[in-house]
Each structure stands twice: as structure tokens, then as C-alpha cells.
Design an enzyme around this catalytic site. Structure first.
Site, mmCIF file in Angstrom:
data_model
loop_
_atom_site.group_PDB
_atom_site.id
_atom_site.type_symbol
_atom_site.label_atom_id
_atom_site.label_comp_id
_atom_site.label_asym_id
_atom_site.label_seq_id
_atom_site.Cartn_x
_atom_site.Cartn_y
_atom_site.Cartn_z
ATOM 1 N N GLU A 92 0.844 -1.198 0.000
ATOM 2 C CA GLU A 92 0.000 0.000 0.000
ATOM 3 C C GLU A 92 0.882 1.251 0.000
ATOM 4 O O GLU A 92 1.830 1.334 0.778
ATOM 5 C CB GLU A 92 -0.886 -0.016 1.256
ATOM 6 C CG GLU A 92 -1.792 1.200 1.403
ATOM 7 C CD GLU A 92 -2.599 1.182 2.701
ATOM 8 O OE1 GLU A 92 -2.289 0.381 3.601
ATOM 9 O OE2 GLU A 92 -3.547 1.981 2.810
ATOM 10 N N LYS A 124 -8.906 2.542 -2.647
ATOM 11 C CA LYS A 124 -9.228 2.041 -1.308
ATOM 12 C C LYS A 124 -10.617 2.509 -0.891
ATOM 13 O O LYS A 124 -10.953 3.683 -1.051
ATOM 14 C CB LYS A 124 -8.177 2.541 -0.313
ATOM 15 C CG LYS A 124 -8.260 1.915 1.074
ATOM 16 C CD LYS A 124 -7.068 2.362 1.931
ATOM 17 C CE LYS A 124 -7.054 1.646 3.286
ATOM 18 N NZ LYS A 124 -5.897 2.071 4.103
ATOM 19 N N CYS A 138 -5.461 -2.987 2.293
ATOM 20 C CA CYS A 138 -5.367 -3.001 3.760
ATOM 21 C C CYS A 138 -6.724 -3.120 4.464
ATOM 22 O O CYS A 138 -7.327 -4.182 4.471
ATOM 23 C CB CYS A 138 -4.604 -1.753 4.207
ATOM 24 S SG CYS A 138 -3.794 -1.944 5.822
ATOM 25 N N LEU A 143 21.319 4.665 33.792
ATOM 26 C CA LEU A 143 21.091 3.457 34.578
ATOM 27 C C LEU A 143 20.836 3.861 36.034
ATOM 28 O O LEU A 143 21.534 4.707 36.573
ATOM 29 C CB LEU A 143 22.351 2.578 34.484
ATOM 30 C CG LEU A 143 22.193 1.067 34.428
ATOM 31 C CD1 LEU A 143 21.205 0.653 33.361
ATOM 32 C CD2 LEU A 143 23.551 0.426 34.162
ATOM 33 N N THR A 167 13.426 5.692 29.652
ATOM 34 C CA THR A 167 13.313 4.428 30.393
ATOM 35 C C THR A 167 11.977 4.236 31.119
ATOM 36 O O THR A 167 11.835 3.305 31.901
ATOM 37 C CB THR A 167 14.461 4.316 31.433
ATOM 38 O OG1 THR A 167 14.402 5.469 32.280
ATOM 39 C CG2 THR A 167 15.815 4.244 30.768
#
Lengths: 580, 580
Positions: A43, A116, A152, A326, A433
Site C-alpha cells: 500500500e 481504497k 489493507c 542506569l 526508560t
């Protein structure tokens, strides 16, 4: 009309290009379209996906139009040949933009053959913002064989769409007495953990409906927070004919299989909301709902998606080196482990440990152990002195000390500042994180530990962080010290701080959050499911109050149907807190 | 069929409620609906706008459904009376949500009478994500008078919609031989600087088309970055019958005017894109395009919108005190001036000046002068010592000094950290000070001077910053020292730094940016307009490279048709830089 012809060779090109990489796209086309047969591309392959507002920008339109003309000229200049290609692209016409399939014919040129019909407009999708649908021809004939075309979303059936393309195609087949030899679906379908099975199962159903093989072709690539996994395949009834890799560009050829004498019967099943198709299931087997436990396959998929998304983001924003802060806790250790395991030859990662007066010596030891064991450079950058300097400055200037949350935030923000200073100094990309549970309840400091170019764990609940960490330790023993996995989560911003002091246990917290996010459950519904009223209320309060933090958060690599980020659209300020 | 009836009394209720403030909404309804006549409330008044994903959340749906039932019960319990009310609301039905008009009938209840036909889905609007349109009845009869109904977008004609509601209504009037006595448009239409005139001009056109008075009712409120100005009005042909205030809740009553014997002829004018209706015009009178100079009216409107948006955001997120980092430059001075002039009795503002080794003594003097002259508390928090401490720490830990951009960013991030520490200490809301020009070229430090809960100037180009500053100095002499307005812009992060050293002059920069953003011009189109190739290329490079900063920026109070923020949706990473 069944003619006895040679079955068609079909070439699946699961490609990997950046948005609007017209040169690369053209080169791929020219290289890949050589062998006789039908070449398939995904697509909007000719343009890129999702382009968002770029499709409205003149520079893009000018360049794309030129690119189409070049393809057309190239095709016209080719000798006539018995290959054809079908490729997704955009069609600009009278101020409308359509998401279409082009047929590429050597010796002739480019021809639009399909538009589509279903334009997804939920979650991360804004297709109705940009594209106009239309209801043109479904069928494409090549080599005396007839293919039904879909793009799709067209392969799905949801009752919130006014039309059902597959039903329409079936009706047209009946009306016109057409039998199809195959269905072709060209997709640009973002990855999520459960999607591969869902796609394949739906494709098998449709193979039964159309009584023909179903060809599913998907692109590969990472666009900001979204990753496209490829994972293209062909099924015939319940049988898988061919499968392509996940997260890797690949071309595979096959001969269109004969239609079976007998297909299983098709079970029609309409969804009410599209999201239901891809709903991450809470498990309701126990007394309380729980997050469905990840299998090894889930862990592997998640790791691959995160590693791929990280590389895509880094490559496209020009980074080769990574930087992780960390803390001695699990989240940052898992992030570092993912980065380390995903590292390519020309890349590097550095860890920084920035202890404050509240950091335990165990944290120091564990950070050192992890980096020593895994050959990761670790730098210590204590913030104690800066922290006390800030405190003194405030005491002098405002004649007022600070403590509590202010004091916790200062530590996190000093770390954010130092981390970015190092990033500036070395040109390394900072990886965030935070995990999804923390993000949901606002357990991070804005401009502090919430900083980063991209988030790897922002779509993983804390429970899933544990599962993935254990999995990585299994496939790569020692990548995360066991002691880090088994410690109680703590921000270490005040003495003896533990997350569990102020939150429900993580397995409950995560289930409540998933109930809110993916199941859109109300407070009362959560209580009926068995959660404590006080815990539900506490989570809802924290959740609704922390919207402003999520609004300024970095992109999160999306591995779920419902994630924070571009597809999560809520008011920051609300009247009260009963909404979730 | 023209009956001789008394003309109807119409009550316009331009209300101001938070999203889903069901108690407040109910109380308003009960208080305001008393006098005989037709009471009008805005689009989705019963629920709030824009609710975004909240409309899908069970808690919201449960509470809203209960709220509708309560209104229904209240109406049923009332004695029959000759008032009626029309109010916007949501209708949940079989997993579809519609944006509708309800009729409220005392003694009877609540009845849906109209469904919105055009669902905007561009820029900040996502209505097709949530709502289903439909094409039901246009006409409403009350007191023997017939009204044509529209909801907000329905009044506009754009060729990218498949239907044109006003034309459909006209056709239906002809087919059914109906004459309308008035058109009612219930809106929730966000403010932008040029919108009031555009709305009124379109309403006048439609009054001519329908040969009847046009009643435009809009809500008041601030939802995150969006402000709704109200500014409701009634026009008849070119004549304004009544006008309501901007940014203030207000109810006004009037008697529906007689239809004129003669209306001017209607000129049909379809737009290609909706944005064209509200396009901020560049002025093309001079050799180079320039940002259209703000009139006093523009300045007044901008100030009112910013002050209103600030109060809404602060109130809804629970802040009464504000904090501004003053640099000695114009942007922060203008922000402080706006906050100071907008301050309510129970609110306060504090300024912080955080000089580094590069800050000039003039900056210090000007900050002090501004605060002294305007009675604003100012605190000095020098960052010199922290700055050198960070430098020393880095030299020791990494055996490597830093300079250049790293050194500039450290200063900005130390300030961000200190500013938020003060914010935490006093519970004051940090107001961001970046302007639109800076945001566009990325001239700010992420997590440094880009921090803040809300941005006041993020939708003002630097040129407009000057105009607004001069205007405020005119209406409130001395609010900003003249010397601040007349200094050259500088970040003061290295010796003798001036923005103009690395950027085109602001009037050129701003025009290029507006060309890119609102006109979607390509590089070549900009060059054809007369801008230097090198300047265009430099701006485009800076613009496309700084997407990641804007992606993590705070909400910007929106005063333009095209702003950074929720309605600006572009990929962060792009293949190359030819897009704009």
C-alpha cells in the site's frame, strides 16, 4: 470461464523504504520488476506511509508527481514484456487524494486500477483527513486469471463502516458470474503483538469466502512511533502457502496455487469497533482480571519490534550512539539490555549512573555488575554536590528550603540535564526508560527521568517489563543481573522509597490500567470486576491528573493496539475525574 | 403559507462550561429556560466540546446518559409552557455517536430533531473519528414559524465535502414549497484572529440565500490549546441585529426580525479546502510577501484570547499563581506583561531572572526596571556557579571539556530545572516564553527554555510579538520597557550572540514560515516569490530538523488557522528535507 492456462508466478516484494524516498523506490522498482509474472508492492509503496500532513505540502506533491512521471516514462521506454506490477500509490486529482493501486505495464505505463474503500480514521489513523474513497472496479485480470483487489483496511468488516468491501465483491462476483483465482491485499499495516494471528485468521476466512488463495503483502519500516513488520503471507483455505520474515525487507516468489475443490464454510463475524479485532485480552480466568501473560513468542516479537523501532528512529534522525541512564532498577536495565542486544557493528552504547544521596550502594554495585558483565562503558556522575548547591541557592534566594516532591524532582531534573549534556557532548541518542504503568499514573518527573528521544518501554506495563527481562536473560544469560529483576521498584528519591507504598501491586495496577485503556471500562465496571474501590479510585485520580506529562512525552514505540502517543487523544484538562 | 403570528422571542445563551460539567450544565438549563420563546444553546452544549476519546469511554457514556435522563425527567415534571429550547448534544445509538440538536419541551421531554451533516476532520478536528453523520430533517417549526437548522460546519461549503447542506436545504425548500423565517446555526467554533469577520460575512451571504435572518450561536471556553470566543450574532441581509461579547458567557434576547422585502443576491463561492476560508493572509503588496500587519483590533483580540486561554488552562489545572523566567529579551517580557495585565484579584505572578556568565548587565537592569515599574516580584537566581560545577564534573568524569552548543544547552537546562524547582516550591504554573518563529526553526533548548505548562506566544511570529508588545505599551504605558522592545533578539548563551547572525531578518523569516505553514508552499514557490535561495534553504533545513522538539512541546494557545500543536500532524523523521 475457466481457461487452461499456466498458473501465474507471483513475486511478493516486502520492501523497506523511508517516507518519500523516491530515488530508492524507483531503484527498487527497476531492480525487482524483471522476471515474468505478477510483481506486488505494498500500500502506498510509491509514496510512503503514513505521510500525515506531508500529502498536503506542495514540495511533496511536486516531487511525487515528478516521480510518477519518471516511472511512467521508464515503463514506456521498456520493451513489451509479460511481467506486470501492482503497487500502492497516491492519486492526486482535482483536489482529492486517493489511496490507490497502480498497474505498471512495461512498454505502456502506469494505470490506476483500484481505489481504497475503507479509510481508517481511529487511533493513529487519520485517512479520512487526507483521502477520499471511491467504489470502483474490484477485479484485475492478468494471464487469464482474475484477482480481487483490496487495500489493507478493505479486508476487515466492522459495523461502523457503511460498507463491507468483501461482501460487495462477493455480490459483484455473483452478479457478474465471476470466479476469482486469488485475492490480493496490499497493506501498510502497523505491527502489534497480536496482529499477525488476527491477520492470518481473517485471511483464511476470506480465502474460504472467496474460495481462492488470499495474498497479503505488507511493508517493512519504522515511522516515528509506528513499526511495520511486513510478515506478508499467502493462505489457501487454512493452509499457509508462503510466509515472509518479520521486520526484514524480502522478496519471495511463488506459483499461484490451484483453487481447492472444497473450501471450508465462511463464518461471517462483524466487529462493532475495529479495535475489538486487535484488543489485547485481559485474562479473566482468575478471581481478578490479569494482563494476559506473554508467551516466549510474544517476548520475541516485542523485542524484535523494539529493536527494529529503535534502529529506524536512530537511523532516520542520524544517531549511531546511544545513551542510557542506569539507576539500578529494572526499567533502565531492561532498556540497556535491549539496546545492547540490538546493537549493530558501527554503533555503541554508553551507560551513565547518576547517584544521589538516596541511592543505595546496592544500586551502584548492580549497575557496575551489569556493565562489567556485558562490556558496556559506564560512567559515574554523582549529583550530590549539584543537588546541595541547588538547595543552598534556594535557601539563600528565597529564604525557604524545599523538601518532599520538590526535592525529588530536583534530583530527577539534574539527571535529565546531565544526561542531555552528555548526549550533546558525544552526539548520542538518549533512550527514555519509563514504562507504561509509570506513564499512566504519572510516576516520573517532567523534564527529569521522563526525557528522551524515544521510549522503548512506554507501551509495556510493569508486568510485561518483568516478562521481557526474564526472556532476555534466558536467551542471553547475564544480560540483566537477577538481583535487578528481583528488587522492589523504587525511584530512590527519598529514604526507603518503594513504588508499592503508594500504588496497588503491579499486577493489579496493570490490569486496572488495561481495563481503562483498551476496554474503556468505567470506575464502576472495574469495581464489579473485583478491584478494590479505593485502589480503583486512586489509580483513576493519578491517571487523569497526569495527562499533562504524557502530552509532552517522547514518541513511544507502539507494540499494542492501544498505546499512549499519536493515537491516544484526550483532553489534558477535564472537569472532574469520573471519566475513566 | 404566511400566517400573521407574533414574531418569536429568541434567547441566545452563549454559555461557558467545562467539558462534561453535567451539574453546571443542568443548572444553567434550568435557570435560563424560563421566559416564553425559543432558547438556544450551542453545539454539544449538553456534553462539551471537543471531548476527543472521552466520548468512547464508559464512565463518560454512563454519566452522560444519566444526565440526559435527568434532563428528560425534569422536563416531564414541568408544567406545559410556551418556551422551547434547542440545544446541541450527543446521541448514542447502536454503537454510533451523532452530533445532534435536541428540542427541550416542558411537560414532555427531550427530542432529537437534527443531526450534523458535515463532520470536520482537518487540522484540530477529528469528528469523523467519533461521529456518524446523517441526512435527516432540516426544518423546525415553533410558534408557526419555520427555522432551518444547521450545526457549525454545516454552514460552510467546501468542494472536498460530498454534500453542501445549505444547497440541500434550499432544494428541499423549493421542493416542499417551504419558506423559512430564520436559520439557526448552533456552533462550537474555535477562535482565530480572522474568524469573526469570516463567520459574519458567510452568515450574511446565507441570510441572502435563504432570504431570512441568520442566527449564529457559539460557545465560550478554553479547552487545552483551543479557545472558543462566543461572539454569537444575528444578521439579516447585511444588517447586524444583535451581537454577543467575545470570551464572556452572556445571554441576550431579541425578537425575530421580519423578513425583508428584498434581499441582496447570493454569491455562491465554494472553497477548495476549508482552510482557505480562514487563511491568514500574507500581504503581497511589497516586493517580498510579508506577514499582514496586525491592526489594533487584531492586537486586542490576540491579547484577549491569550489572557482567556491562560485563565482557562490555569483554572482547570488548579493554578492561581504564575511563574515567568525573565531574560531581558522581548519574548519573556511580553509574556510577563500579558500575565500581569490579565491577572485576577486572587492570582499572583513572580518573575525569575537567572543570569549566566554571558548575560549582559543591560539585561539585569531591564528585568529589574520592568518588575519595579510594574510591581512584580523579581528573584535573581544566577546559574554561574552551577554552570561551572557541571563543567568541572564533566571535565573530571569524561576527561573532556565541552563548549559550543553543549555549553549553551547546559545553561538553558539549568534554568529549566531551577524554574521548575521554584514552581514546585510555590505551586506556581510555569508559562513558556517561546514564539512561533523560534519554535519553527528550533531555536530553543529541549527541556531548557522550551519548558512550560502552556505557551502564550507559540502561535505568534516574532513580528507579531513586536506588534503586540507595542500595543500593550500603548494601552498600559510602561508595562514593557522600550529598551527591551528595541534590543536585537539574543539568547545570550555565548559572547555577543544575536539571532540575526544565523537567521534571515525576522520579517523575512516570518513570511517564509507562514508561506510554508499556511500556504503549504514549496521551496521553489518561495524562491519564485522573491526570497533568497540560501535563506529559504536555511529555513527549511532548520524547520524540518526541529520537528522532534515541537513533538514534545507544551500546548500552545491557538489564535491562528494553522498553528503548531494538535492540528499540526507531520512525521518527526523524514527522508530528506525537500518537503516544505
Amino acid at each position: 470461464m475457466a481457461l487452461t492456462t499456466m498458473k501465474t508466478n507471483i513475486h511478493l516484494h516486502q520492501t523497506h523504504h523511508s517516507l518519500a524516498d523516491f530515488e530508492g523506490i524507483f531503484t527498487s522498482l527497476a531492480q525487482l520488476c524483471q522476471a515474468p509474472g505478477l510483481h506486488l508492492f505494498s500500500e502506498t509503496f510509491l509514496a510512503g506511509y503514513p505521510l500525515k500532513d506531508l500529502v498536503l505540502q506542495s514540495s511533496f506533491i511536486e516531487a511525487y508527481t515528478k516521480h510518477l512521471e519518471e516511472i511512467n516514462l521508464w515503463l514506456k521506454g521498456l520493451p513489451k514484456h509479460n511481467w506486470r506490477a501492482l503497487s500502492g500509490g497516491l492519486e492526486y486529482q482535482e483536489h482529492q487524494i486517493k489511496n490507490v493501486i497502480y498497474e505498471l505495464i512495461p512498454g505502456e505505463g502506469l494505470k490506476k486500477i483500484y481505489t481504497k474503500r475503507l479509510l481508517p480514521n481511529y487511533d493513529i489513523f487519520d485517512e479520512q483527513k487526507y483521502f477520499t474513497n471511491s467504489e470502483e472496479n474490484f477485479f484485475y485480470e492478468y494471464n487469464n486469471q482474475i484477482f480481487g483487489l483490496l487495500i489493507c483496511e478493505d479486508m476487515w468488516a466492522s459495523s461502523f463502516y457503511k460498507i463491507d468491501p468483501c461482501q460487495l465483491m462477493i455480490e459483484e462476483m455473483k452478479a457478474k458470474k465471476i470466479e476469482v483465482d486469488g485475492i490480493i491485499n496490499l497493506s501498510a499495516s502497523p505491527f502489534d503483538l497480536d496482529k499477525d494471528e488476527k491477520r492470518k485468521s481473517r485471511a483464511q476466512s476470506l480465502s474460504k469466502l472467496f474460495k481462492a488463495p488470499f495474498i497479503y503483502l505488507n511493508r517493512v519500516g519504522g515511522e516515528d512511533e509506528i513499526v511495520f513488520d511486513g510478515s506478508s503471507f499467502v493462505v489457501n483455505n487454512d493452509q499457509t502457502i508462503i510466509e515472509l520474515a518479520a521486520f526484514t525487507a524480502e522478496s519471495k516468489s511463488f506459483t499461484l496455487p490451484e483453487k481447492l475443490d472444497q473450501y471450508d464454510s465462511y463464518e461471517s463475524k462483524k466487529q462493532i469497533l475495529w479495535e475489538e479485532l486487535f484488543l489485547p485480552q485481559l485474562s479473566f480466568e482468575k478471581k481478578l482480571p490479569l494482563i494476559k501473560r506473554w508467551t516466549e513468542k510474544d517476548c520475541e516479537r516485542a523485542f524484535n519490534a523494539l529493536a527494529f523501532g529503535l534502529h529506524e528512529y536512530a537511523h532516520k534522525s542520524g544517531f549511531k550512539n546511544f545513551l542510557v541512564a542506569l539507576s539500578g532498577g529494572l526499567d533502565s536495565a531492561l532498556v540497556l539490555a535491549i539496546v545492547k542486544l540490538a546493537l549493530k557493528k558501527d554503533q555503541s552504547v554508553e551507560a551513565i549512573y547518576m547517584p544521589s544521596i538516596h541511592s543505595s550502594s546496592l544500586s551502584t554495585q548492580l549497575c557496575e555488575k551489569m556493565c562489567r558483565d556485558n562490556d558496556i562503558p559506564l560512567k559515574h556522575l554523582p549529583i550530590k554536590f549539584l543537588h546541595s548547591t541547588v538547595k543552598n541557592t534556594f535557601t539563600q534566594t528565597f529564604e525557604e528550603d524545599f523538601g518532599g516532591l520538590t526535592d525529588e524532582n530536583v534530583q530527577a531534573r539534574l539527571r535529565g540535564m546531565l544526561l542531555y549534556t552528555r548526549s550533546n557532548q558525544t552526539g548520542a541518542m538518549v533512550i527514555n526508560t519509563s514504562n507504561k504503568s509509570e506513564l499512566a499514573v504519572g510516576y516520573s518527573t517532567q523534564y527529569g527521568d521522563s526525557v528522551g528521544a524515544i521510549s522503548l518501554l512506554g507501551d509495556l506495563y510493569k508486568s510485561e517489563v518483568f516478562w521481557l527481562a526474564n526472556y532476555l536473560n534466558k536467551i542471553s544469560p547475564g544480560i540483566i543481573p537477577e538481583e535487578i529483576i528481583n528488587r522492589g521498584p523504587s525511584a530512590e528519591l527519598r529514604p526507603n522509597q518503594l513504588d508499592q507504598d503508594s500504588l496497588p501491586p503491579y499486577e493489579k495496577l496493570d490490569a486496572i490500567l488495561e481495563g481503562i485503556l483498551s476496554y474503556k471500562m468505567s470506575r464502576d465496571q472495574l469495581i464489579i470486576k473485583g478491584f478494590d474501590t479505593s485502589e480503583v479510585d486512586r489509580v483513576i485520580k493519578l491517571f487523569t491528573r497526569s495527562e499533562y506529562k504524557r502530552a509532552q512525552f517522547c514518541p513511544i514505540i507502539k507494540i499494542k493496539a492501544k498505546s499512549f502517543g499519536f493515537g491516544y487523544r484526550v483532553p489534558i484538562n477535564k472537569c472532574s475525574n469520573f471519566y475513566f
